[in-house]
Design a protein around this motif. Structure first.
Motif, mmCIF file in Angstrom:
data_model
loop_
_atom_site.group_PDB
_atom_site.id
_atom_site.type_symbol
_atom_site.label_atom_id
_atom_site.label_comp_id
_atom_site.label_asym_id
_atom_site.label_seq_id
_atom_site.Cartn_x
_atom_site.Cartn_y
_atom_site.Cartn_z
ATOM 1 N N ASN A 124 0.824 -1.195 0.000
ATOM 2 C CA ASN A 124 0.000 0.000 0.000
ATOM 3 C C ASN A 124 0.869 1.261 0.000
ATOM 4 O O ASN A 124 0.562 2.229 -0.707
ATOM 5 C CB ASN A 124 -0.948 -0.001 1.205
ATOM 6 C CG ASN A 124 -2.004 1.071 1.067
ATOM 7 O OD1 ASN A 124 -2.658 1.194 0.046
ATOM 8 N ND2 ASN A 124 -2.153 1.877 2.109
ATOM 9 N N LYS A 127 2.090 1.722 -3.517
ATOM 10 C CA LYS A 127 1.013 2.179 -4.400
ATOM 11 C C LYS A 127 0.735 3.666 -4.213
ATOM 12 O O LYS A 127 0.523 4.395 -5.184
ATOM 13 C CB LYS A 127 -0.256 1.363 -4.156
ATOM 14 C CG LYS A 127 -0.159 -0.052 -4.683
ATOM 15 C CD LYS A 127 -1.404 -0.837 -4.331
ATOM 16 C CE LYS A 127 -1.261 -2.281 -4.759
ATOM 17 N NZ LYS A 127 -2.409 -3.096 -4.335
ATOM 18 N N ARG A 131 1.149 6.412 -7.145
ATOM 19 C CA ARG A 131 0.029 7.266 -7.572
ATOM 20 C C ARG A 131 0.433 8.733 -7.554
ATOM 21 O O ARG A 131 0.026 9.506 -8.413
ATOM 22 C CB ARG A 131 -1.188 7.033 -6.674
ATOM 23 C CG ARG A 131 -1.942 5.762 -6.999
ATOM 24 C CD ARG A 131 -3.312 5.740 -6.342
ATOM 25 N NE ARG A 131 -3.266 5.827 -4.894
ATOM 26 C CZ ARG A 131 -3.190 4.778 -4.060
ATOM 27 N NH1 ARG A 131 -3.155 3.552 -4.547
ATOM 28 N NH2 ARG A 131 -3.170 4.966 -2.757
ATOM 29 N N LYS A 132 1.273 9.119 -6.588
ATOM 30 C CA LYS A 132 1.742 10.509 -6.534
ATOM 31 C C LYS A 132 2.584 10.858 -7.753
ATOM 32 O O LYS A 132 2.740 12.027 -8.085
ATOM 33 C CB LYS A 132 2.540 10.751 -5.251
ATOM 34 C CG LYS A 132 1.675 10.788 -4.018
ATOM 35 C CD LYS A 132 2.493 11.035 -2.779
ATOM 36 C CE LYS A 132 1.588 11.072 -1.552
ATOM 37 N NZ LYS A 132 2.350 11.320 -0.324
ATOM 38 N N GLY A 134 1.762 9.592 -10.703
ATOM 39 C CA GLY A 134 0.867 9.364 -11.831
ATOM 40 C C GLY A 134 0.979 7.973 -12.428
ATOM 41 O O GLY A 134 0.568 7.763 -13.569
ATOM 42 N N MET A 135 1.520 7.041 -11.678
ATOM 43 C CA MET A 135 1.678 5.667 -12.170
ATOM 44 C C MET A 135 0.628 4.775 -11.517
ATOM 45 O O MET A 135 0.526 4.727 -10.293
ATOM 46 C CB MET A 135 3.082 5.135 -11.848
ATOM 47 C CG MET A 135 4.197 5.871 -12.551
ATOM 48 S SD MET A 135 4.107 5.792 -14.350
ATOM 49 C CE MET A 135 4.281 4.064 -14.649
ATOM 50 N N HIS A 136 -0.122 4.061 -12.368
ATOM 51 C CA HIS A 136 -1.178 3.191 -11.856
ATOM 52 C C HIS A 136 -1.046 1.769 -12.388
ATOM 53 O O HIS A 136 -1.794 0.897 -11.972
ATOM 54 C CB HIS A 136 -2.554 3.761 -12.231
ATOM 55 C CG HIS A 136 -2.767 5.156 -11.726
ATOM 56 N ND1 HIS A 136 -3.169 5.425 -10.444
ATOM 57 C CD2 HIS A 136 -2.594 6.364 -12.319
ATOM 58 C CE1 HIS A 136 -3.262 6.730 -10.271
ATOM 59 N NE2 HIS A 136 -2.908 7.322 -11.394
ATOM 60 N N ASP A 137 -0.109 1.553 -13.291
ATOM 61 C CA ASP A 137 -0.017 0.262 -13.967
ATOM 62 C C ASP A 137 1.412 -0.266 -13.895
ATOM 63 O O ASP A 137 2.313 0.247 -14.570
ATOM 64 C CB ASP A 137 -0.450 0.451 -15.423
ATOM 65 C CG ASP A 137 -0.874 -0.845 -16.079
ATOM 66 O OD1 ASP A 137 -0.871 -1.885 -15.391
ATOM 67 O OD2 ASP A 137 -1.199 -0.801 -17.276
ATOM 68 N N ARG A 156 9.606 5.051 -16.419
ATOM 69 C CA ARG A 156 8.655 4.278 -17.219
ATOM 70 C C ARG A 156 9.407 3.508 -18.282
ATOM 71 O O ARG A 156 10.485 3.911 -18.720
ATOM 72 C CB ARG A 156 7.659 5.216 -17.895
ATOM 73 C CG ARG A 156 6.835 5.968 -16.922
ATOM 74 C CD ARG A 156 6.084 7.093 -17.586
ATOM 75 N NE ARG A 156 5.751 7.993 -16.512
ATOM 76 C CZ ARG A 156 4.554 8.451 -16.226
ATOM 77 N NH1 ARG A 156 3.659 8.215 -16.912
ATOM 78 N NH2 ARG A 156 4.294 9.198 -15.225
#
Length: 169
Positions: A124, A127, A131-132, A134-137, A156
């Motif tokens: 967690n 994650k 997310r901070k 901008g990565m979700h995948d 990336r």
């Protein structure tokens, strides 16, 4: 009245030694506690920092509340901070010992469990950090590095690592 303000109750050399010893001890304790930037401190870590400052105050000043004693202690703390910064800048070994090293947390979209455990980061936590950025995948992530200062760097897939060009003299 002026005497208690201007005349140290503890010899200045003793104040200096106390300040240096407390500084070194607190730096070691903070280094052992892990990589968290001040802005990333949770409530518990923040309370610990506040309590440490209160706990070491008397150890540093030995009961001396004089102006010269306080100024000497403050000057020594600033000087020790500058010395640590200079040592870290000039020596890779000192930098590793005093500031730590980066930790690779994710490679090719796969979490490195041993690194996560060593840094005491939960899935967690990771994650939230991603997310901070901008990565979700996860499959789109090449690397995630926990930097020595507690921040993370995310690369990336398909991005090249930035290198400073060498200047010609």
């Amino acid at each position: 009245m002026w005497e208690s303000l201007l005349v140290p109750e503890v010899p200045l050399l003793q104040l200096a030694l106390r300040a240096v010893m407390v500084f070194v001890t607190v730096v070691v304790l903070i280094r052992l506690s892990g990589k968290r930037q001040v802005g990333q401190l949770g409530a518990i870590e923040f309370v610990i920092v506040l309590l440490i400052s209160d706990a070491v105050q008397n150890a540093m000043n030995g009961g001396d509340n004089s102006l010269p004693g306080g100024l000497l202690t403050a000057a020594l703390l600033v000087g020790m901070g500058t010395l640590v910064s200079l040592l870290s800048f000039r020596s890779d070994t000192a930098s590793r010992l005093l500031e730590g090293t980066p930790t690779l947390l994710v490679r090719n979209g796969h979490v490195i469990r041993s690194a996560m455990d060593r840094e005491r980061l939960s899935d967690n936590d990771l994650k939230v950090l991603l997310r901070k950025h901008g990565m979700h995948d996860f499959p789109l992530i090449d690397e995630v590095i926990l930097e020595a200062d507690g921040t993370i760097s995310v690369t990336r897939k398909g991005e090249e690592e930035f290198h400073f060009p060498e200047a010609k003299e």
